[in-house]
Design a protein around this motif. Structure first.
Motif, PDB file in Angstrom:
ATOM      1  N   GLN A  36     -35.623  41.834  35.047  1.00  0.00           N
ATOM      2  CA  GLN A  36     -34.214  41.681  34.700  1.00  0.00           C
ATOM      3  C   GLN A  36     -33.996  41.910  33.202  1.00  0.00           C
ATOM      4  O   GLN A  36     -33.098  42.643  32.802  1.00  0.00           O
ATOM      5  CB  GLN A  36     -33.702  40.302  35.144  1.00  0.00           C
ATOM      6  N   HIS A  39     -34.307  45.507  32.317  1.00  0.00           N
ATOM      7  CA  HIS A  39     -33.117  46.250  32.742  1.00  0.00           C
ATOM      8  C   HIS A  39     -31.984  46.062  31.721  1.00  0.00           C
ATOM      9  O   HIS A  39     -31.293  47.019  31.354  1.00  0.00           O
ATOM     10  CB  HIS A  39     -32.691  45.750  34.119  1.00  0.00           C
ATOM     11  N   VAL A  40     -31.810  44.839  31.255  1.00  0.00           N
ATOM     12  CA  VAL A  40     -30.808  44.552  30.230  1.00  0.00           C
ATOM     13  C   VAL A  40     -31.152  45.323  28.952  1.00  0.00           C
ATOM     14  O   VAL A  40     -30.294  45.937  28.321  1.00  0.00           O
ATOM     15  CB  VAL A  40     -30.723  43.029  29.953  1.00  0.00           C
ATOM     16  N   TYR A  41     -32.422  45.312  28.583  1.00  0.00           N
ATOM     17  CA  TYR A  41     -32.887  46.051  27.401  1.00  0.00           C
ATOM     18  C   TYR A  41     -32.568  47.543  27.550  1.00  0.00           C
ATOM     19  O   TYR A  41     -32.074  48.184  26.622  1.00  0.00           O
ATOM     20  CB  TYR A  41     -34.399  45.844  27.238  1.00  0.00           C
ATOM     21  N   ASP A  42     -32.834  48.076  28.742  1.00  0.00           N
ATOM     22  CA  ASP A  42     -32.569  49.496  28.991  1.00  0.00           C
ATOM     23  C   ASP A  42     -31.092  49.823  28.853  1.00  0.00           C
ATOM     24  O   ASP A  42     -30.724  50.911  28.418  1.00  0.00           O
ATOM     25  CB  ASP A  42     -33.045  49.889  30.392  1.00  0.00           C
ATOM     26  N   THR A  43     -30.243  48.902  29.244  1.00  0.00           N
ATOM     27  CA  THR A  43     -28.810  49.141  29.180  1.00  0.00           C
ATOM     28  C   THR A  43     -28.291  49.091  27.739  1.00  0.00           C
ATOM     29  O   THR A  43     -27.552  49.965  27.316  1.00  0.00           O
ATOM     30  CB  THR A  43     -28.046  48.087  30.013  1.00  0.00           C
ATOM     31  N   TYR A  44     -28.686  48.054  26.994  1.00  0.00           N
ATOM     32  CA  TYR A  44     -28.041  47.784  25.702  1.00  0.00           C
ATOM     33  C   TYR A  44     -28.884  48.096  24.469  1.00  0.00           C
ATOM     34  O   TYR A  44     -28.335  48.439  23.423  1.00  0.00           O
ATOM     35  CB  TYR A  44     -27.618  46.309  25.634  1.00  0.00           C
TER      36      TYR A  44
ATOM     37  N   LEU B  47     -23.164  45.077  36.420  1.00  0.00           N
ATOM     38  CA  LEU B  47     -24.022  45.970  35.645  1.00  0.00           C
ATOM     39  C   LEU B  47     -24.327  47.247  36.442  1.00  0.00           C
ATOM     40  O   LEU B  47     -24.474  48.325  35.880  1.00  0.00           O
ATOM     41  CB  LEU B  47     -25.313  45.227  35.270  1.00  0.00           C
ATOM     42  N   ILE B  50     -22.088  50.327  35.827  1.00  0.00           N
ATOM     43  CA  ILE B  50     -22.446  51.122  34.659  1.00  0.00           C
ATOM     44  C   ILE B  50     -23.536  52.145  35.011  1.00  0.00           C
ATOM     45  O   ILE B  50     -23.494  53.290  34.586  1.00  0.00           O
ATOM     46  CB  ILE B  50     -22.979  50.196  33.536  1.00  0.00           C
ATOM     47  N   TRP B  51     -24.516  51.701  35.793  1.00  0.00           N
ATOM     48  CA  TRP B  51     -25.651  52.561  36.123  1.00  0.00           C
ATOM     49  C   TRP B  51     -25.320  53.578  37.203  1.00  0.00           C
ATOM     50  O   TRP B  51     -25.916  54.652  37.257  1.00  0.00           O
ATOM     51  CB  TRP B  51     -26.850  51.701  36.562  1.00  0.00           C
ATOM     52  N   PHE B  86     -24.139  57.854  32.039  1.00  0.00           N
ATOM     53  CA  PHE B  86     -24.393  56.799  31.111  1.00  0.00           C
ATOM     54  C   PHE B  86     -25.553  57.208  30.181  1.00  0.00           C
ATOM     55  O   PHE B  86     -26.524  57.777  30.683  1.00  0.00           O
ATOM     56  CB  PHE B  86     -24.670  55.573  31.987  1.00  0.00           C
ATOM     57  N   TYR B  87     -25.459  56.951  28.882  1.00  0.00           N
ATOM     58  CA  TYR B  87     -26.414  57.518  27.926  1.00  0.00           C
ATOM     59  C   TYR B  87     -27.882  57.336  28.328  1.00  0.00           C
ATOM     60  O   TYR B  87     -28.707  58.223  28.145  1.00  0.00           O
ATOM     61  CB  TYR B  87     -26.193  56.916  26.523  1.00  0.00           C
ATOM     62  N   ARG B  88     -28.202  56.175  28.896  1.00  0.00           N
ATOM     63  CA  ARG B  88     -29.606  55.857  29.194  1.00  0.00           C
ATOM     64  C   ARG B  88     -30.231  56.843  30.188  1.00  0.00           C
ATOM     65  O   ARG B  88     -31.438  57.035  30.196  1.00  0.00           O
ATOM     66  CB  ARG B  88     -29.698  54.419  29.727  1.00  0.00           C
ATOM     67  N   HIS B 201     -19.446  45.139  31.198  1.00  0.00           N
ATOM     68  CA  HIS B 201     -20.856  45.375  30.875  1.00  0.00           C
ATOM     69  C   HIS B 201     -21.081  46.592  29.982  1.00  0.00           C
ATOM     70  O   HIS B 201     -22.179  47.121  29.913  1.00  0.00           O
ATOM     71  CB  HIS B 201     -21.673  45.499  32.158  1.00  0.00           C
ATOM     72  N   ILE B 202     -20.034  47.030  29.288  1.00  0.00           N
ATOM     73  CA  ILE B 202     -20.179  48.219  28.453  1.00  0.00           C
ATOM     74  C   ILE B 202     -21.165  47.940  27.308  1.00  0.00           C
ATOM     75  O   ILE B 202     -21.300  46.798  26.870  1.00  0.00           O
ATOM     76  CB  ILE B 202     -18.795  48.680  27.912  1.00  0.00           C
ATOM     77  N   TRP B 203     -21.827  48.985  26.824  1.00  0.00           N
ATOM     78  CA  TRP B 203     -22.855  48.807  25.792  1.00  0.00           C
ATOM     79  C   TRP B 203     -22.302  48.874  24.374  1.00  0.00           C
ATOM     80  O   TRP B 203     -23.021  49.131  23.427  1.00  0.00           O
ATOM     81  CB  TRP B 203     -24.030  49.758  25.995  1.00  0.00           C
TER      82      TRP B 203
END
Lengths: 129, 230
Positions: A36, A39-44, B47, B50-51, B86-88, B201-203
Protein backbone atom coordinates in the motif's frame (compact mmCIF):
# COMPACT_ATOMS: atom_id res chain seq x y z
CA UNK A 1 -11.26 -46.51 -8.61
CA UNK A 2 -12.44 -48.00 -5.32
CA UNK A 3 -13.61 -46.01 -2.38
CA UNK A 4 -10.25 -46.01 -0.70
CA UNK A 5 -8.46 -44.78 -3.78
CA UNK A 6 -11.04 -42.11 -4.24
CA UNK A 7 -10.66 -40.95 -0.67
CA UNK A 8 -6.90 -40.80 -0.88
CA UNK A 9 -7.03 -38.98 -4.21
CA UNK A 10 -9.34 -36.45 -2.59
CA UNK A 11 -6.94 -36.18 0.33
CA UNK A 12 -3.97 -35.49 -1.92
CA UNK A 13 -5.91 -32.92 -3.86
CA UNK A 14 -7.09 -31.07 -0.82
CA UNK A 15 -3.59 -31.15 0.63
CA UNK A 16 -2.25 -29.66 -2.58
CA UNK A 17 -4.83 -26.93 -2.66
CA UNK A 18 -4.39 -26.25 1.04
CA UNK A 19 -0.67 -25.75 0.65
CA UNK A 20 -1.38 -23.63 -2.36
CA UNK A 21 -3.53 -21.37 -0.20
CA UNK A 22 -0.90 -21.35 2.49
CA UNK A 23 1.76 -20.29 0.03
CA UNK A 24 -0.39 -17.61 -1.55
CA UNK A 25 -1.29 -16.37 1.91
CA UNK A 26 2.33 -16.05 2.86
CA UNK A 27 3.36 -14.28 -0.33
CA UNK A 28 0.66 -11.64 -0.07
CA UNK A 29 1.32 -11.10 3.63
CA UNK A 30 4.98 -10.35 2.87
CA UNK A 31 4.12 -8.01 -0.02
CA UNK A 32 1.15 -6.50 1.76
CA UNK A 33 3.28 -5.02 4.47
CA UNK A 34 4.70 -2.51 1.98
CA UNK A 35 2.35 -2.79 -1.02
CA UNK A 36 0.00 0.00 0.00
CA UNK A 37 2.78 2.44 0.94
CA UNK A 38 4.66 1.58 -2.28
CA UNK A 39 1.50 2.31 -4.28
CA UNK A 40 1.09 5.68 -2.54
CA UNK A 41 4.77 6.41 -3.21
CA UNK A 42 4.28 5.54 -6.88
CA UNK A 43 1.35 7.92 -7.12
CA UNK A 44 2.76 10.97 -5.32
CA UNK A 45 6.48 10.75 -4.65
CA UNK A 46 7.94 9.25 -7.85
CA UNK A 47 7.42 12.54 -9.77
CA UNK A 48 10.34 13.99 -7.76
CA UNK A 49 12.01 11.14 -5.87
CA UNK A 50 12.14 8.86 -8.90
CA UNK A 51 11.01 5.42 -10.05
CA UNK A 52 14.07 3.94 -8.33
CA UNK A 53 13.53 6.02 -5.16
CA UNK A 54 16.99 7.52 -5.73
CA UNK A 55 16.01 11.22 -5.89
CA UNK A 56 16.16 11.31 -9.71
CA UNK A 57 12.53 11.92 -10.58
CA UNK A 58 10.95 13.31 -13.75
CA UNK A 59 10.78 16.83 -12.29
CA UNK A 60 14.37 17.18 -11.11
CA UNK A 61 16.07 18.61 -14.21
CA UNK A 62 15.45 22.24 -13.22
CA UNK A 63 15.01 21.89 -9.45
CA UNK A 64 17.40 24.12 -7.46
CA UNK A 65 17.43 21.68 -4.52
CA UNK A 66 17.51 18.01 -5.43
CA UNK A 67 15.10 15.59 -3.73
CA UNK A 68 16.45 13.28 -1.04
CA UNK A 69 17.80 9.93 -2.28
CA UNK A 70 15.59 7.52 -0.32
CA UNK A 71 17.75 4.55 -1.28
CA UNK A 72 20.85 6.01 0.36
CA UNK A 73 21.31 4.22 3.71
CA UNK A 74 23.80 6.74 5.07
CA UNK A 75 21.87 9.92 4.30
CA UNK A 76 18.57 8.43 5.42
CA UNK A 77 19.97 6.97 8.66
CA UNK A 78 20.80 10.52 9.76
CA UNK A 79 17.13 11.54 9.76
CA UNK A 80 15.05 10.41 12.74
CA UNK A 81 11.57 8.91 12.19
CA UNK A 82 9.74 11.90 13.62
CA UNK A 83 11.54 14.24 11.23
CA UNK A 84 10.61 12.01 8.28
CA UNK A 85 7.00 12.07 9.46
CA UNK A 86 6.99 15.84 9.90
CA UNK A 87 8.67 16.52 6.55
CA UNK A 88 6.05 14.43 4.74
CA UNK A 89 3.08 15.83 6.63
CA UNK A 90 4.03 19.51 6.86
CA UNK A 91 6.60 19.86 4.08
CA UNK A 92 10.32 20.64 3.83
CA UNK A 93 10.05 24.10 5.42
CA UNK A 94 8.75 22.62 8.67
CA UNK A 95 12.07 20.78 9.18
CA UNK A 96 14.26 23.61 7.86
CA UNK A 97 14.55 22.03 4.43
CA UNK A 98 13.54 23.24 0.99
CA UNK A 99 10.01 24.40 0.07
CA UNK A 100 10.36 22.16 -2.99
CA UNK A 101 9.42 19.26 -0.71
CA UNK A 102 5.66 19.91 -0.42
CA UNK A 103 3.35 19.11 2.52
CA UNK A 104 1.20 16.00 2.04
CA UNK A 105 -0.96 16.36 5.15
CA UNK A 106 -4.07 17.15 3.10
CA UNK A 107 -3.61 14.17 0.81
CA UNK A 108 -2.37 11.42 3.13
CA UNK A 109 -3.80 10.38 6.51
CA UNK A 110 -1.57 10.17 9.58
CA UNK A 111 -1.81 6.39 9.31
CA UNK A 112 -0.61 6.46 5.69
CA UNK A 113 2.30 8.71 6.64
CA UNK A 114 3.28 6.31 9.44
CA UNK A 115 3.26 3.43 6.96
CA UNK A 116 5.29 5.57 4.56
CA UNK A 117 7.99 6.11 7.19
CA UNK A 118 8.18 2.35 7.77
CA UNK A 119 8.34 1.83 4.02
CA UNK A 120 11.14 4.42 3.64
CA UNK A 121 13.17 2.47 6.24
CA UNK A 122 12.64 -0.62 4.11
CA UNK A 123 13.77 1.25 0.97
CA UNK A 124 16.96 2.63 2.56
CA UNK A 125 17.69 -0.60 4.42
CA UNK A 126 18.54 1.51 7.43
CA UNK A 127 16.90 0.89 10.79
CA UNK A 128 14.46 3.23 12.51
CA UNK A 129 15.77 5.84 14.90
CA UNK B 1 -46.02 44.77 -29.92
CA UNK B 2 -44.33 44.32 -33.28
CA UNK B 3 -41.04 44.79 -31.57
CA UNK B 4 -41.82 42.00 -29.09
CA UNK B 5 -42.62 39.57 -31.83
CA UNK B 6 -39.48 40.53 -33.61
CA UNK B 7 -37.45 40.08 -30.42
CA UNK B 8 -39.01 36.70 -29.72
CA UNK B 9 -38.45 35.63 -33.29
CA UNK B 10 -34.83 36.61 -33.41
CA UNK B 11 -34.26 35.08 -29.99
CA UNK B 12 -35.70 31.86 -31.33
CA UNK B 13 -33.49 32.08 -34.37
CA UNK B 14 -30.37 32.54 -32.28
CA UNK B 15 -31.31 30.12 -29.52
CA UNK B 16 -32.49 27.26 -31.70
CA UNK B 17 -29.21 26.57 -33.51
CA UNK B 18 -27.20 26.73 -30.29
CA UNK B 19 -29.50 24.19 -28.60
CA UNK B 20 -29.15 21.94 -31.61
CA UNK B 21 -25.42 22.51 -31.52
CA UNK B 22 -25.20 21.48 -27.87
CA UNK B 23 -27.18 18.29 -28.39
CA UNK B 24 -25.05 17.41 -31.40
CA UNK B 25 -22.00 18.05 -29.19
CA UNK B 26 -23.40 15.87 -26.44
CA UNK B 27 -23.75 13.02 -28.94
CA UNK B 28 -20.13 13.38 -29.99
CA UNK B 29 -19.06 13.41 -26.33
CA UNK B 30 -20.97 10.21 -25.75
CA UNK B 31 -19.69 8.36 -28.79
CA UNK B 32 -16.10 9.61 -29.04
CA UNK B 33 -14.94 10.96 -25.71
CA UNK B 34 -16.48 9.15 -22.76
CA UNK B 35 -14.20 6.14 -23.04
CA UNK B 36 -11.38 8.36 -21.76
CA UNK B 37 -13.10 11.27 -19.99
CA UNK B 38 -15.62 11.35 -17.13
CA UNK B 39 -18.48 13.67 -18.16
CA UNK B 40 -20.38 12.98 -14.94
CA UNK B 41 -18.81 12.99 -11.49
CA UNK B 42 -17.46 9.49 -10.77
CA UNK B 43 -19.33 7.86 -7.89
CA UNK B 44 -16.23 6.50 -6.27
CA UNK B 45 -13.28 8.74 -7.02
CA UNK B 46 -10.73 6.64 -5.12
CA UNK B 47 -7.04 6.28 -5.84
CA UNK B 48 -8.00 3.70 -8.49
CA UNK B 49 -9.73 6.41 -10.52
CA UNK B 50 -6.39 8.21 -10.93
CA UNK B 51 -4.70 5.01 -12.11
CA UNK B 52 -7.48 3.78 -14.36
CA UNK B 53 -8.75 6.88 -16.15
CA UNK B 54 -7.34 7.63 -19.59
CA UNK B 55 -7.89 11.39 -19.63
CA UNK B 56 -8.69 14.29 -17.31
CA UNK B 57 -12.23 14.59 -15.92
CA UNK B 58 -14.48 16.87 -17.95
CA UNK B 59 -17.62 16.93 -15.78
CA UNK B 60 -16.83 20.47 -14.58
CA UNK B 61 -15.53 21.70 -17.96
CA UNK B 62 -17.95 24.65 -18.00
CA UNK B 63 -16.43 25.99 -14.79
CA UNK B 64 -12.88 25.43 -15.97
CA UNK B 65 -12.18 26.38 -19.59
CA UNK B 66 -12.51 29.43 -21.75
CA UNK B 67 -14.81 28.41 -24.56
CA UNK B 68 -12.70 30.02 -27.28
CA UNK B 69 -9.72 27.96 -26.13
CA UNK B 70 -11.77 24.74 -26.29
CA UNK B 71 -12.88 25.42 -29.86
CA UNK B 72 -9.31 26.08 -30.90
CA UNK B 73 -7.66 23.22 -28.99
CA UNK B 74 -10.12 20.55 -30.07
CA UNK B 75 -9.19 21.27 -33.69
CA UNK B 76 -5.49 21.41 -32.97
CA UNK B 77 -4.70 19.61 -29.69
CA UNK B 78 -1.21 20.50 -28.51
CA UNK B 79 0.04 18.56 -25.50
CA UNK B 80 -0.68 20.11 -22.11
CA UNK B 81 0.63 17.42 -19.77
CA UNK B 82 4.22 16.67 -20.84
CA UNK B 83 3.96 13.19 -19.31
CA UNK B 84 0.34 12.56 -20.31
CA UNK B 85 -2.30 11.31 -17.94
CA UNK B 86 -1.39 9.68 -15.56
CA UNK B 87 2.31 10.69 -15.42
CA UNK B 88 3.42 7.56 -13.55
CA UNK B 89 2.37 5.37 -16.48
CA UNK B 90 4.44 7.36 -18.96
CA UNK B 91 7.86 7.68 -17.33
CA UNK B 92 10.95 5.50 -17.43
CA UNK B 93 14.40 5.79 -15.87
CA UNK B 94 16.77 7.85 -18.05
CA UNK B 95 20.53 8.51 -18.08
CA UNK B 96 20.45 11.26 -15.47
CA UNK B 97 16.86 11.32 -14.25
CA UNK B 98 13.50 9.77 -15.11
CA UNK B 99 12.23 10.82 -18.54
CA UNK B 100 8.94 10.79 -20.42
CA UNK B 101 8.43 7.54 -22.32
CA UNK B 102 7.21 9.10 -25.57
CA UNK B 103 6.39 5.71 -27.09
CA UNK B 104 3.48 5.36 -24.65
CA UNK B 105 1.87 8.70 -25.57
CA UNK B 106 -0.61 9.00 -28.43
CA UNK B 107 -1.86 12.14 -30.19
CA UNK B 108 -5.28 13.42 -29.10
CA UNK B 109 -8.33 13.06 -31.37
CA UNK B 110 -8.84 16.06 -33.63
CA UNK B 111 -12.24 17.52 -34.44
CA UNK B 112 -13.50 19.52 -37.41
CA UNK B 113 -14.43 23.17 -36.82
CA UNK B 114 -18.15 22.39 -36.74
CA UNK B 115 -17.74 19.46 -34.36
CA UNK B 116 -15.34 21.41 -32.14
CA UNK B 117 -17.89 24.21 -31.82
CA UNK B 118 -20.67 21.75 -31.00
CA UNK B 119 -18.57 19.90 -28.42
CA UNK B 120 -17.37 23.14 -26.81
CA UNK B 121 -21.01 24.20 -26.47
CA UNK B 122 -21.88 20.89 -24.79
CA UNK B 123 -18.82 20.99 -22.52
CA UNK B 124 -19.57 24.52 -21.34
CA UNK B 125 -22.94 23.23 -20.13
CA UNK B 126 -21.19 20.80 -17.74
CA UNK B 127 -20.60 23.09 -14.80
CA UNK B 128 -20.02 20.44 -12.12
CA UNK B 129 -21.18 20.48 -8.50
CA UNK B 130 -22.43 23.81 -7.10
CA UNK B 131 -19.71 25.68 -5.22
CA UNK B 132 -16.79 23.77 -6.77
CA UNK B 133 -15.35 27.03 -8.05
CA UNK B 134 -15.36 30.12 -5.83
CA UNK B 135 -17.15 32.53 -8.18
CA UNK B 136 -15.74 36.05 -8.01
CA UNK B 137 -12.82 34.99 -5.83
CA UNK B 138 -10.18 36.46 -8.11
CA UNK B 139 -9.95 40.21 -7.50
CA UNK B 140 -8.05 41.02 -10.69
CA UNK B 141 -5.45 43.23 -9.07
CA UNK B 142 -2.35 44.04 -11.08
CA UNK B 143 0.46 41.57 -10.45
CA UNK B 144 4.11 42.19 -11.21
CA UNK B 145 5.48 39.38 -13.37
CA UNK B 146 8.83 39.49 -11.58
CA UNK B 147 7.19 39.03 -8.18
CA UNK B 148 4.87 36.40 -9.62
CA UNK B 149 7.77 34.41 -11.04
CA UNK B 150 9.64 34.62 -7.75
CA UNK B 151 6.68 33.20 -5.83
CA UNK B 152 5.91 30.60 -8.48
CA UNK B 153 9.45 29.23 -8.64
CA UNK B 154 11.43 30.03 -5.51
CA UNK B 155 9.03 30.75 -2.70
CA UNK B 156 6.09 28.41 -3.28
CA UNK B 157 7.71 25.68 -5.35
CA UNK B 158 5.11 25.51 -8.15
CA UNK B 159 7.84 25.29 -10.78
CA UNK B 160 8.85 21.88 -9.44
CA UNK B 161 5.83 20.35 -11.20
CA UNK B 162 4.74 22.96 -13.76
CA UNK B 163 6.33 24.79 -16.67
CA UNK B 164 5.69 28.55 -16.74
CA UNK B 165 7.60 28.77 -19.99
CA UNK B 166 8.18 26.14 -22.63
CA UNK B 167 11.07 23.85 -21.77
CA UNK B 168 11.68 24.99 -18.19
CA UNK B 169 10.16 23.52 -15.05
CA UNK B 170 8.47 20.35 -13.85
CA UNK B 171 6.82 17.79 -16.09
CA UNK B 172 4.35 15.96 -13.88
CA UNK B 173 1.70 18.71 -13.95
CA UNK B 174 -0.01 20.51 -16.84
CA UNK B 175 2.00 23.32 -18.47
CA UNK B 176 0.76 26.70 -17.33
CA UNK B 177 2.17 28.96 -20.05
CA UNK B 178 -1.14 28.61 -21.89
CA UNK B 179 -3.03 28.61 -18.57
CA UNK B 180 -4.36 32.14 -19.01
CA UNK B 181 -5.79 31.37 -22.40
CA UNK B 182 -7.11 27.96 -21.34
CA UNK B 183 -8.54 28.48 -17.87
CA UNK B 184 -11.06 30.73 -16.13
CA UNK B 185 -9.57 33.00 -13.45
CA UNK B 186 -11.80 31.74 -10.62
CA UNK B 187 -10.99 28.14 -11.54
CA UNK B 188 -7.24 28.83 -11.27
CA UNK B 189 -7.77 30.49 -7.88
CA UNK B 190 -9.98 27.66 -6.58
CA UNK B 191 -7.74 24.89 -7.87
CA UNK B 192 -4.60 26.33 -6.29
CA UNK B 193 -6.46 26.83 -3.03
CA UNK B 194 -7.68 23.23 -2.77
CA UNK B 195 -6.81 20.77 -5.55
CA UNK B 196 -8.32 17.87 -3.55
CA UNK B 197 -11.74 19.51 -3.82
CA UNK B 198 -11.56 18.83 -7.54
CA UNK B 199 -9.85 15.48 -7.35
CA UNK B 200 -9.44 13.92 -3.88
CA UNK B 201 -6.36 11.92 -4.92
CA UNK B 202 -4.63 14.24 -7.37
CA UNK B 203 -0.83 14.43 -7.10
CA UNK B 204 -0.80 18.20 -6.54
CA UNK B 205 -0.97 18.68 -2.77
CA UNK B 206 -2.82 21.49 -1.02
CA UNK B 207 -0.08 23.99 -0.35
CA UNK B 208 -1.94 25.96 2.34
CA UNK B 209 -1.52 29.31 0.64
CA UNK B 210 -2.65 32.60 2.15
CA UNK B 211 -5.08 34.89 0.28
CA UNK B 212 -2.40 37.28 -1.10
CA UNK B 213 -0.52 34.26 -2.50
CA UNK B 214 -3.65 32.94 -4.20
CA UNK B 215 -4.36 36.32 -5.80
CA UNK B 216 -0.75 36.80 -6.86
CA UNK B 217 -0.29 33.33 -8.34
CA UNK B 218 -3.62 33.45 -10.17
CA UNK B 219 -2.77 36.87 -11.62
CA UNK B 220 0.65 35.61 -12.65
CA UNK B 221 -0.69 32.50 -14.44
CA UNK B 222 -3.36 34.55 -16.22
CA UNK B 223 -0.68 36.85 -17.65
CA UNK B 224 1.61 34.02 -18.72
CA UNK B 225 -0.20 33.42 -21.98
CA UNK B 226 -0.06 37.10 -22.89
CA UNK B 227 3.64 37.47 -22.21
CA UNK B 228 4.59 34.03 -23.58
CA UNK B 229 6.04 32.91 -20.26
CA UNK B 230 8.56 35.05 -18.44
Amino acid sequence: MNTRQRVSAFFVMSLASASCFLYAGKATAADDQYAQAAHVYDTYCVQCHGINRDGKGLNTKDMSVQPRDHSDPKGMADIPDDELHKAIKEGGLSVNKSVLMPAWGNVLTDEEIKEMVVYLRHVCQCGPK
Amino acid sequence: MKLHIFAALSFGLIAAPSVALASNGADILKSQCMSCHATVKPEKAGLDHIWERKGPDLYYAGSKYNKSWLVKWLQDPIRIRPAGEFYRKHVKPGDKEDVVDESTLTPHVKLSKTDAEAVAEALMALTGPVGLVNKGAFKNEKVSMTMGAMFFNKLRGCGACHMAKPGTGGLSGPELYTGGERLQADYIYSYIKDPQKFDPHIWMPTLNLAEPDLQRLTGYILQLSASEGK
